[in-house]
Design an enzyme around this catalytic site. Structure first.
Site: not given
Length: 871
Positions: A836-838
């Protein structure tokens, strides 16, 4: 020593600078010199000579300074007379034409015992410098000289000695004597700068009077002039030495002295500017450097204290800079800006804009200090002001010229913005110029309205300038009052510039380990006693028993904790009946003894969510928003929060006066509220329950009723929320500016996100592939399946993919980066995973659309998609 007397301090009078000849030959005239004076009041002849003498500096007229340079011989021997300091005694001395003045001083010392440093020789009203020869001073046979002494009362004998030596070294360099002189100039300048620094006591306080006297000596002996002449000298090395010395003086002044003190050096730098502008050009790098530093010195000086009108200044060496001194720089820089705007690329330099602003600020302050100034200058008064009439009229004309050129450039800019992609056409200084023009417009009657009318005609480019060039830390307050000219994007950008910048350095992060089952309580504990500076530095978030960490987890936490804070079951906030997305503080929140601490916690969380640009799915009621902005609340502001009260108040105000006066409403200035299950009567003012509402006081009643219902009853809660918000944004000023720069709908978009359904085409257009190609079957199947999903399934998929529950107002294009689909090497039996961070989703090459649909249907079930895949 009988011929040597004590000296008294003469009264200082105004000093005058003569205009200088075109061949750059300078003689400094001084009507009185406080450091040289004849003490014999009975000697009227001496008093006449000394009271209006000239000081001969090494930089003199070439035909004068180079006279009588023939080889010395016996025929050069001359006789001259030296009239003593007191008693009318006269010495008869002999010398040769090439003897130096210093040699004569030594002869006088041998006869009288008066130390050389205490002597001053005056001839034809001019002081003779040590390094000059008798021929250069035009001393002929039977010439009469006067010997005067340095004042015994002066506190700066060493300063005079150092400056004398400095000027003499410069003189020798101008004559072509380079050896040793460069080192002497630098060492003596350093020695003088060291003396300036010594005015600081052990407590860090400066003796401004002593410093000012030292600077006056520096000017009295024309060091700025001498250094400029050295800069213009044709001899090798002189220009570099002078430039280095001038820069060293300015740099050392700003580094050695505090700002409120080093502004006293402004007179010296002003001299540098004046002499350089005459001797060199306005494009000369050294002149530009001096002018820029002068601007920074006078920028924060308040006119009326340190900057005054020339008519009220008795001595420019006393540290006073006049309005007339600095106004020419405003005109000069305005012309340079005009030239830049009129050029093909339309790009004035940032240094010119910065200097223009620096010189303009004290001028504005001076105008506002005029007795005729009543908030602005009336146009009929512009020619009849007590002071600054010329400057005020010129400034008005400069505004008109610059405003016209800027607007024409912005019209051209709007045409270029239509083309894609948008490029920077040299527009980076337009917003800064407009800011200064707006500050000028506010000085004149009706000119500010004209300014904003012109901006309205080019509002598209104005909005672009804000989004592209408004920077954090810059003064953008001038735009807020006319935020109606802006759109959501430019208002949002403007508001974000008032918030602190995130610092994502790992060692500064505030770490939190949160149990999902105790989300609100655990989050509060981590925030309750946390240092606000550390919270601003960044957050590191982890959920108990989950592997995932990073920005994606943090986005989910923001969403979840805000859902809990504004959950009506927790009694902190109440949802608006007509719009369940909107919330305002609950007057009954005191059922929880920790409610006020939770409101402060809520303020911190919301401020951080805004800083991190996370959509949390809630919005504020208008009445709450208005209080956060520091604005009053009207009847229309409570329409969503309490539609029943709104309707009742409207009815009271619209009712026929005669009916109201019959007391059919039965109202008094009191209201009933429910508190902990009990009905309580609260008076809107003292003895309000005995005051009947009638047609004359009904407006007051409605106003007080609204005030009590939405301000007084929740004042403690709002105060704590505000305190938490201000902890993060650094104070009430920033908080008010942030909310004042926005419309309520803008904050809705920033906190809640887009209200529109997700467009699959927009989603697809903002997605990139790694391992897959856009033409692969799996990608084709994927987008067909997404298009068949319900809105709820699409939201869960988006959350699984990015941890976002809501998109920005701009849709997928408003995300921090593109979304990514990665091809994994996992077994086709496994479900998709996400980073999710990317904004990354990963899945293997499923063999069919049916298999892919089955896998995607599983992860779009909310109880599955609410947690994270691998990091």
């Amino acid at each position: 020593m009988s011929s040597y007397t004590e000296f008294f301090h003469p009264q200082r009078t105004k000093r005058k600078f003569d205009d200088y000849d075109d061949d750059i030959i300078f003689i400094h005239k001084n009507t009185t010199n406080p450091n040289y004076y004849n003490s014999n009041p009975d000697d009227s002849n001496n008093n006449e000579i000394i009271s209006d003498h000239h000081f001969i500096h090494p930089i003199t007229r070439q035909h004068e300074s180079l006279a009588s340079t023939s080889t010395s011989s016996s025929s050069d021997r001359i006789q001259f007379f030296v009239r003593m300091i007191s008693g009318g005694k006269t010495l008869v001395l002999y010398g040769k034409k090439d003897d130096t003045v210093k040699l004569i001083h030594e002869k006088i010392q041998a006869v009288t015992g008066i130390p050389i440093i205490e002597q001053r020789l005056i001839y034809r009203g001019r002081q003779l410098q040590w390094e000059s020869s008798l021929a250069e001073c035009s001393i002929k046979n039977d010439a009469g000289l006067h010997l005067v002494g340095r004042m015994r009362s002066t506190e700066h004998p060493k300063v005079w000695q150092v400056i004398d030596g400095l000027v003499n070294s410069i003189y020798r360099m101008c004559k072509g004597e380079i050896g040793g002189c460069i080192k002497s100039v630098k060492s003596r300048l350093d020695e003088f700068l060291g003396m300036m620094k010594k005015n600081e006591n052990e407590n860090g306080e400066f003796n401004a009077v002593s410093l000012n006297t030292e600077l006056s000596i520096f000017q009295s002996l024309c060091v700025p002039l001498a250094l400029v002449m050295l800069y213009m000298s044709p001899h090798k090395g002189n220009k570099e030495c002078a430039a280095e010395s001038i820069r060293h003086f300015i740099d050392s002044s700003t580094s050695l002295l505090p700002k409120h003190i080093y502004s006293q050096c402004g007179n010296v730098v002003l001299d540098f500017c004046k002499f350089l502008s005459r001797a060199a050009t306005q494009d000369d790098p050294l002149y530009i450097y001096c002018r820029s530093n002068l601007g920074s010195m006078v920028e924060d000086v308040m006119i009326g204290r340190c900057l005054r009108n020339r008519d009220t200044c008795s001595n420019r060496t006393s540290g006073v800079i006049t309005v007339e001194d600095i106004f020419p720089f405003v005109g000069e820089l305005a012309n340079k800006l005009s030239e830049g705007l009129g050029s093909g690329n339309g790009s004035p330099s940032s240094s010119d804009v910065r200097d223009f602003a620096a010189f303009l600020r004290p001028i504005r302050v001076a105008i506002k200090d005029l007795p005729e100034y009543g908030g602005y200058i009336l146009k009929p008064m512009m020619f009849n002001l007590s002071r600054y009439s010329d400057e005020i009229n010129i400034l008005y004309m400069l505004f008109l010229e610059l405003m016209d050129k800027v607007c024409k450039c912005m019209e051209k800019m709007e045409g270029e913005l239509v083309r894609e992609p948008k490029t920077d056409g040299g527009w980076d200084q337009y917003l800064a110029i407009l800011k200064e023009l707006h500050s000028i417009a506010k000085l004149y009657e009706g000119l500010e309205d004209s300014f904003w009318s012109s901006i309205k005609a080019v509002k598209v480019s104005f909005r672009y300038l804000i989004v592209r060039y408004a920077k954090r830390g810059e003064d953008c307050k001038w735009i807020i009052e006319h935020k109606d000219l802006l759109d959501f994007e430019s208002r949002r950008h403007l508001a974000m510039m008032f918030l602190p910048e995130m610092n994502d350095e790992y060692e500064e992060l505030h770490e939190m380990l949160i149990d999902r089952s105790k989300l609100l309580a655990h989050s509060y504990e981590y925030f309750a006693h946390a240092d606000s500076e550390k919270l601003r530095g960044g957050l590191f978030m982890e959920f108990t028993n989950e592997e995932a960490t990073g920005p994606g987890v943090l986005r989910e936490w923001f969403f979840l904790v805000c859902q809990e804070i504004f959950n009506p079951q927790n009694a902190l906030f109440v949802a608006c009946p007509n719009d369940r997305r909107r919330f305002f503080p609950n007057p009954a929140s005191k059922v929880d003894p920790l409610h006020l601490k939770y409101f402060k916690f809520a303020g911190r969380v919301i401020a951080l969510a805004l800083m991190h640009k996370v959509q949390v799915g809630i919005v504020f009621d208008r009445a709450f928003f208005m209080q956060l902005a520091g604005s009053g609340i009207s009847l229309e502001d409570i329409k969503d929060a309490d539609p029943y009260l709104y309707s009742s108040c409207k009815q009271i105000l619209d009712m026929d006066p005669s009916v109201v006066d019959q007391d059919v409403l039965g109202l008094t200035f009191a209201r009933e509220i429910e508190e902990l299950g009990c009905i309580k009567v609260v008076e809107l003012f003292a003895d309000g329950k005995n005051i009947v509402v009638n047609s004359r006081n009904r407006e007051e009643y409605v106003e007080l009723l609204i005030q009590h219902s939405f301000v007084t009853s929740v004042s403690e809660q709002v105060t704590q929320f505000v305190e938490g918000f201000e902890d993060i944004v650094r104070g009430p000023k920033t908080r008010k500016l942030f909310f004042k720069s926005l419309e309520l709908e803008d904050l809705d978009g920033m906190l809640h996100g887009s209200e529109s359904s997700m467009s699959v085409e927009d989603w697809k257009a903002n997605t990139e592939y790694n391992g897959y190609k856009e033409t692969d079957d799996q990608i084709d199947w994927f987008w067909k399946i997404v298009g068949e999903m319900t809105v709820k399934q699409q939201q869960v998929l988006l959350s699984f993919w990015t941890s976002l529950k809501h998109l920005p107002v701009e849709g997928f294009s408003g995300l921090a980066s593109k979304l990514h689909i990665y091809k994994s090497n996992d077994s086709i039996d496994l479900l998709p995973s996400s980073h999710t961070c990317f904004y990354r989703i990963c899945f293997p090459a499923y063999p069919s659309m049916a298999v892919m649909r089955e896998r995607l249907n599983i992860i779009t079930q909310e109880h599955v998609g609410c947690s994270f895949g691998t990091w």
